[in-house]
Motif scaffolding. Structure first.
Motif, PDB file in Angstrom:
ATOM      1  N   THR A 107       0.845  -1.194   0.000  1.00 48.33           N
ATOM      2  CA  THR A 107       0.000   0.000   0.000  1.00 48.33           C
ATOM      3  C   THR A 107       0.878   1.240   0.000  1.00 48.33           C
ATOM      4  OG1 THR A 107      -1.693  -1.149   1.296  1.00 48.33           O
ATOM      5  CG2 THR A 107      -1.842   1.239   1.191  1.00 48.33           C
ATOM      6  N   ILE A 108       0.538   2.200  -0.836  1.00 50.29           N
ATOM      7  CA  ILE A 108       1.238   3.482  -0.895  1.00 50.29           C
ATOM      8  C   ILE A 108       0.268   4.582  -0.508  1.00 50.29           C
ATOM      9  CG2 ILE A 108       2.325   5.176  -2.446  1.00 50.29           C
ATOM     10  CD1 ILE A 108       3.447   2.828  -4.028  1.00 50.29           C
TER      11      ILE A 108
ATOM     12  N   GLY B 189       5.196   3.309   1.608  1.00 55.90           N
ATOM     13  CA  GLY B 189       5.795   4.570   1.185  1.00 55.90           C
ATOM     14  C   GLY B 189       4.711   5.594   0.956  1.00 55.90           C
ATOM     15  N   VAL B 190       5.136   6.837   0.727  1.00 53.93           N
ATOM     16  CA  VAL B 190       4.185   7.936   0.566  1.00 53.93           C
ATOM     17  C   VAL B 190       4.613   8.824  -0.591  1.00 53.93           C
ATOM     18  CG1 VAL B 190       3.092   9.939   1.654  1.00 53.93           C
ATOM     19  CG2 VAL B 190       3.725   7.963   3.050  1.00 53.93           C
ATOM     20  N   VAL B 191       3.655   9.177  -1.459  1.00 50.87           N
ATOM     21  CA  VAL B 191       3.886  10.216  -2.459  1.00 50.87           C
ATOM     22  C   VAL B 191       3.208  11.482  -1.947  1.00 50.87           C
ATOM     23  CG1 VAL B 191       1.872   9.464  -3.824  1.00 50.87           C
ATOM     24  CG2 VAL B 191       3.616  10.931  -4.866  1.00 50.87           C
ATOM     25  N   VAL B 192       3.968  12.568  -1.920  1.00 52.31           N
ATOM     26  CA  VAL B 192       3.470  13.825  -1.356  1.00 52.31           C
ATOM     27  C   VAL B 192       3.248  14.823  -2.482  1.00 52.31           C
ATOM     28  CG1 VAL B 192       3.927  15.710   0.252  1.00 52.31           C
ATOM     29  CG2 VAL B 192       4.773  13.405   0.764  1.00 52.31           C
TER      30      VAL B 192
ATOM     31  N   ALA C  51       6.716   7.494  -9.308  1.00 52.09           N
ATOM     32  CA  ALA C  51       6.397   6.111  -8.940  1.00 52.09           C
ATOM     33  C   ALA C  51       7.637   5.226  -9.012  1.00 52.09           C
ATOM     34  CB  ALA C  51       5.300   5.570  -9.847  1.00 52.09           C
ATOM     35  N   GLU C  52       8.407   5.384 -10.061  1.00 48.72           N
ATOM     36  CA  GLU C  52       9.608   4.552 -10.220  1.00 48.72           C
ATOM     37  C   GLU C  52      10.613   4.802  -9.099  1.00 48.72           C
ATOM     38  OE1 GLU C  52       9.493   4.143 -15.122  1.00 48.72           O
ATOM     39  OE2 GLU C  52      10.781   5.648 -14.156  1.00 48.72           O
ATOM     40  N   ILE C  53      10.787   6.057  -8.729  1.00 47.70           N
ATOM     41  CA  ILE C  53      11.721   6.386  -7.647  1.00 47.70           C
ATOM     42  C   ILE C  53      11.237   5.812  -6.317  1.00 47.70           C
ATOM     43  CG2 ILE C  53      12.602   8.283  -6.234  1.00 47.70           C
ATOM     44  CD1 ILE C  53      12.799   9.962  -8.782  1.00 47.70           C
ATOM     45  N   LEU C  54       9.947   5.986  -6.024  1.00 50.18           N
ATOM     46  CA  LEU C  54       9.421   5.512  -4.741  1.00 50.18           C
ATOM     47  C   LEU C  54       9.460   3.988  -4.661  1.00 50.18           C
ATOM     48  CD1 LEU C  54       8.202   6.230  -2.030  1.00 50.18           C
ATOM     49  CD2 LEU C  54       5.934   6.191  -3.092  1.00 50.18           C
ATOM     50  N   LEU C  55       9.086   3.307  -5.728  1.00 53.63           N
ATOM     51  CA  LEU C  55       9.088   1.844  -5.705  1.00 53.63           C
ATOM     52  C   LEU C  55      10.505   1.293  -5.573  1.00 53.63           C
ATOM     53  CD1 LEU C  55       6.343   1.007  -8.365  1.00 53.63           C
ATOM     54  CD2 LEU C  55       6.156   1.088  -5.884  1.00 53.63           C
ATOM     55  N   SER C  56      11.454   1.972  -6.199  1.00 57.86           N
ATOM     56  CA  SER C  56      12.852   1.565  -6.050  1.00 57.86           C
ATOM     57  C   SER C  56      13.302   1.724  -4.602  1.00 57.86           C
ATOM     58  CB  SER C  56      13.748   2.398  -6.975  1.00 57.86           C
ATOM     59  OG  SER C  56      15.108   2.099  -6.775  1.00 57.86           O
TER      60      SER C  56
ATOM     61  N   GLN D  11       7.044  17.799   8.075  1.00 57.57           N
ATOM     62  CA  GLN D  11       8.470  17.593   8.324  1.00 57.57           C
ATOM     63  C   GLN D  11       8.697  16.348   9.172  1.00 57.57           C
ATOM     64  OE1 GLN D  11      10.966  19.412   6.863  1.00 57.57           O
ATOM     65  NE2 GLN D  11      12.238  17.750   7.680  1.00 57.57           N
ATOM     66  N   GLU D  12       7.808  16.084  10.125  1.00 60.33           N
ATOM     67  CA  GLU D  12       7.906  14.874  10.942  1.00 60.33           C
ATOM     68  C   GLU D  12       7.852  13.630  10.058  1.00 60.33           C
ATOM     69  OE1 GLU D  12       5.619  12.612  14.655  1.00 60.33           O
ATOM     70  OE2 GLU D  12       4.578  14.135  13.459  1.00 60.33           O
ATOM     71  N   LEU D  13       7.001  13.661   9.044  1.00 53.58           N
ATOM     72  CA  LEU D  13       6.900  12.532   8.122  1.00 53.58           C
ATOM     73  C   LEU D  13       8.211  12.330   7.366  1.00 53.58           C
ATOM     74  CD1 LEU D  13       5.286  10.367   6.577  1.00 53.58           C
ATOM     75  CD2 LEU D  13       4.530  12.183   5.011  1.00 53.58           C
ATOM     76  N   LEU D  14       8.808  13.435   6.899  1.00 51.69           N
ATOM     77  CA  LEU D  14      10.057  13.331   6.145  1.00 51.69           C
ATOM     78  C   LEU D  14      11.181  12.775   7.005  1.00 51.69           C
ATOM     79  CD1 LEU D  14      10.139  16.637   4.042  1.00 51.69           C
ATOM     80  CD2 LEU D  14       9.082  14.434   3.502  1.00 51.69           C
ATOM     81  N   ASP D  15      11.136  13.044   8.306  1.00 47.85           N
ATOM     82  CA  ASP D  15      12.181  12.586   9.214  1.00 47.85           C
ATOM     83  C   ASP D  15      11.924  11.184   9.762  1.00 47.85           C
ATOM     84  OD1 ASP D  15      13.405  15.053   8.897  1.00 47.85           O
ATOM     85  OD2 ASP D  15      12.477  15.916  10.693  1.00 47.85           O
ATOM     86  N   SER D  16      10.799  10.577   9.400  1.00 44.84           N
ATOM     87  CA  SER D  16      10.373   9.324  10.028  1.00 44.84           C
ATOM     88  C   SER D  16      11.069   8.087   9.489  1.00 44.84           C
ATOM     89  CB  SER D  16       8.859   9.148   9.855  1.00 44.84           C
ATOM     90  OG  SER D  16       8.555   8.889   8.477  1.00 44.84           O
ATOM     91  N   GLY D  17      11.697   8.194   8.321  1.00 33.62           N
ATOM     92  CA  GLY D  17      12.308   7.022   7.706  1.00 33.62           C
ATOM     93  C   GLY D  17      11.381   6.278   6.763  1.00 33.62           C
ATOM     94  N   ILE D  18      10.106   6.670   6.707  1.00 33.03           N
ATOM     95  CA  ILE D  18       9.182   6.079   5.733  1.00 33.03           C
ATOM     96  C   ILE D  18       9.565   6.578   4.346  1.00 33.03           C
ATOM     97  CG2 ILE D  18       6.763   5.958   4.987  1.00 33.03           C
ATOM     98  CD1 ILE D  18       5.987   6.451   7.921  1.00 33.03           C
ATOM     99  N   PRO D  19       9.749   5.692   3.351  1.00 33.53           N
ATOM    100  CA  PRO D  19      10.119   6.150   2.011  1.00 33.53           C
ATOM    101  C   PRO D  19       9.103   7.161   1.466  1.00 33.53           C
ATOM    102  CG  PRO D  19      10.366   3.778   2.166  1.00 33.53           C
ATOM    103  CD  PRO D  19       9.677   4.219   3.427  1.00 33.53           C
ATOM    104  N   CYS D  20       9.597   8.300   0.998  1.00 32.72           N
ATOM    105  CA  CYS D  20       8.737   9.359   0.473  1.00 32.72           C
ATOM    106  C   CYS D  20       9.307   9.895  -0.829  1.00 32.72           C
ATOM    107  CB  CYS D  20       8.625  10.530   1.454  1.00 32.72           C
ATOM    108  SG  CYS D  20       7.769  10.170   2.999  1.00 32.72           S
TER     109      CYS D  20
END
Length: 336
Positions: A61-62, A122-125, A303-308, A136-145
């Motif tokens: 799930t993204i 992962g998350v697309v923003v 999409a390609e960057i996030l999936l990688s 910013q908390e999300l970006l620092d969380s380690g979840i792929p974005c």
């Protein structure tokens, strides 16, 4: 109920190979993959989502997150077109998409908390404003974005050449003989708005044109209403511009309406050029000259960057700027 063992028996491949196909492993030949998927379809097999998650350690799930102040979200033609492209790539790789908010189970939470509760991979923003501290908390969380329409450090990003597109627009108007060129800004509190205004100012310097008083106007939002009100202010100037470059097509559409409501004509009295090339821009009268963003490529690359990042644990930060092009239509004319 059909199992992977039934499919393995019918196709002649091992259960391990069948499992790899359903879990999108790359080390399976396309011919083998096609045969297994076709057999699964014939046998009415549906992969079990829970079993799949246990095998791959992923939720498949993204999350999609809009961080923007207008509340327009996916209703904006640009956002909708990019997400549709992103969706095609993600779904083809076996992922589902879900929207991320701060509400989980009827109570307020942070983006990070929502992502962890839902277990997104992962998350697309989609970003037009970064004023939200939870972002910013999300970006620092380690979840792929991966972020669209911005270029922060240490995070994957994909965006269009906003500065170069602005300069294309100004050079074109200059080639038509315009020397009084105003700018309807989308606001410098957004990445795109700031970059496009900077491109406008840089083009003025390159073309040796003065930045006249009152020639930059607009608001914080890329909306038709903002474009309408900004154009009214420009038309009220004693030194009225002969051409207007709007930072977005919706701004440009509002500007054209204001010119017409003022009893004037586009492009007869004022030339107008936009940025985005939304579908509507080619069907209005006059058809809008605009700088085209490749929304399909924006979504695809994101999409390609996030999936990688998710599947290969690729930690190298990628920041990709995509080229734009000028679409010449009917809303600009030479100065006579």
């Amino acid at each position: 109920m059909t199992t992977i063992y039934d499919i393995a028996k019918k196709t002649g491949y091992s259960p391990t190979t069948v499992s790899k196909v359903f879990n999108n492993y790359p080390d399976v030949r396309e011919k083998t993959r096609a045969k297994i998927l076709e057999t699964a379809k014939e046998m009415g097999y549906l992969p079990n989502a829970n079993a799949r998650s246990l095998t791959t350690k992923r939720s498949w799930t993204i999350g999609i997150l809009f961080v923007e102040a207008t509340g327009a979200g996916i209703r904006h033609p640009y956002f909708g077109a990019v997400i549709e492209s992103f969706k095609k790539i993600s779904v083809s790789k076996g992922y589902d998409l879900m929207f991320i908010s701060k509400d989980v189970g009827g109570r307020r939470s942070s983006y990070v908390e929502h992502c962890k509760i839902r277990g997104v991979d992962g998350v697309v923003v989609i970003l037009s404003s970064n004023d939200d501290p939870d972002f910013q908390e999300l970006l620092d969380s380690g979840i792929p974005c991966v972020i669209l329409d911005s270029s922060p450090e240490h995070v994957h990003s994909v965006y269009s050449d906003n500065i170069g597109g602005s300069m294309l627009a100004l050079r074109y108007l200059h080639s038509l003989g315009h020397r009084s060129i105003a700018h309807i800004s989308g606001g410098v509190n957004t990445f795109a708005g700031e970059q496009r205004q900077y491109g406008y100012e840089q083009a003025l310097r390159e073309l040796e044109l003065n930045l006249r008083e009152g020639y930059i106007t607009g608001s914080d939002f890329f909306s038709t209403e903002s474009g309408y009100e900004a154009m009214k202010r420009l038309l009220a100037l004693e030194d009225r511009p002969t051409a207007v470059y709007a930072a977005g097509d919706l701004l440009a559409l509002g500007a054209i309406r204001a010119v017409q409501d003022h009893g004037l004509n586009v492009p007869g009295d004022v030339s107008v050029i936009g940025f985005d090339d939304i579908e509507m821009s080619r069907y209005i009268t006059p058809a809008l000259t605009t700088v085209r963003q490749d929304t399909e490529q924006l979504g695809k690359v994101a999409a390609e960057i996030l999936l990688s990042s998710i599947e290969e644990r690729d930690t190298a930060v990628k920041s990709v700027m995509l080229p734009v092009e000028l679409m010449i239509r009917e809303s600009c004319r030479p100065v006579t």
